[in-house]
Design an enzyme around this catalytic site. Structure first.
Site, short mmCIF file in Angstrom:
data_model
loop_
_atom_site.label_atom_id
_atom_site.label_comp_id
_atom_site.label_asym_id
_atom_site.label_seq_id
_atom_site.Cartn_x
_atom_site.Cartn_y
_atom_site.Cartn_z
N TYR A 219 0.84 -1.21 0.00
CA TYR A 219 0.00 0.00 0.00
C TYR A 219 0.87 1.25 0.00
CZ TYR A 219 -3.00 3.63 2.00
OH TYR A 219 -3.66 4.81 2.24
N GLU B 128 -11.83 5.06 5.14
CA GLU B 128 -11.33 5.92 6.22
C GLU B 128 -12.40 6.20 7.27
OE1 GLU B 128 -9.97 8.74 3.46
OE2 GLU B 128 -8.03 7.76 3.24
N TRP C 63 -5.40 1.48 10.59
CA TRP C 63 -5.49 1.36 9.14
C TRP C 63 -5.18 -0.07 8.71
CZ3 TRP C 63 -8.07 3.34 5.50
CH2 TRP C 63 -7.71 3.20 4.16
#
Length: 194
Positions: A25, A47, A55
């Site tokens: 990522y 988010e 995350w």
């Protein structure tokens, strides 16, 4: 567990070294300028789901979200019936929080309203940074910020427009992820690439 950093000579932002998906990522997505509305919507859904979580947790559930939220097609998500909300709350592939699921549906509707007003969500959001990436010259993670005047203004405006679960910290993370802000450390190999 060995991190990618230990076998790869590239210098990376230290936050991404926990597991391979995080490294991927970081190396391929984080901080790359996004102008595609569908990708902006994907990150807004993910988010807002992250609120109060890591995350890493969300990245591990990303494919579950892709399936559950119609490949992040905001037009489809905006029309999800209440019966599907109940189905989603049983789906182990996503964060099963009613307020977050309902926020994603609400936000799809608000997202399309912004598109109608500005031509695209991308045009709207990039307006908060003057149309170009704001480059922070971070030398260490201790210099990183959680919000900015731009994310404060964006959060205030989006709240006024009826968006949910998208405060200034979440929206600053969105700005970092979608390249409105370059918060790669200056010695990270991606700093000059994004």
């Amino acid at each position: 567990m060995k991190s990618a950093q230990s076998t790869d000579p590239k210098i990376r932002c230290p936050w991404c070294l926990g597991f391979e998906d995080y490294v991927t990522y970081h190396d391929t997505e984080w901080g790359v300028p996004v102008y595609d509305d569908k990708i902006h919507f994907e990150f807004l859904v993910l988010e807002s789901a992250q609120a109060g979580l890591s995350w890493a947790t969300i990245l591990k559930k990303r494919e579950g979200y892709r399936k559950a939220f119609a490949d992040f097609d905001y037009e489809v998500v905006a029309d999800f019936p209440q019966s599907y909300v109940e189905e989603l709350l049983q789906d182990k592939g996503i964060i099963r929080n009613r307020l977050k699921v309902e926020a994603a549906i609400n936000n799809a509707k608000r997202f399309m309203e912004v598109q109608q007003e500005f031509g695209s969500f991308s045009d709207y959001i990039w307006g908060f940074v003057g149309g170009k990436t704001k480059v922070n010259m971070l030398k260490s993670m201790s210099e990183a910020q959680a919000t900015s005047p731009e994310s404060d203004a964006l959060a205030k405006d989006m709240k006024k427009r009826g968006f949910k679960f998208l405060g200034t910290t979440t929206l600053y993370a969105h700005m970092q992820a979608t390249g409105l802000v370059n918060d790669h450390l200056v010695d990270c190999f991606r700093f000059r690439e994004v």
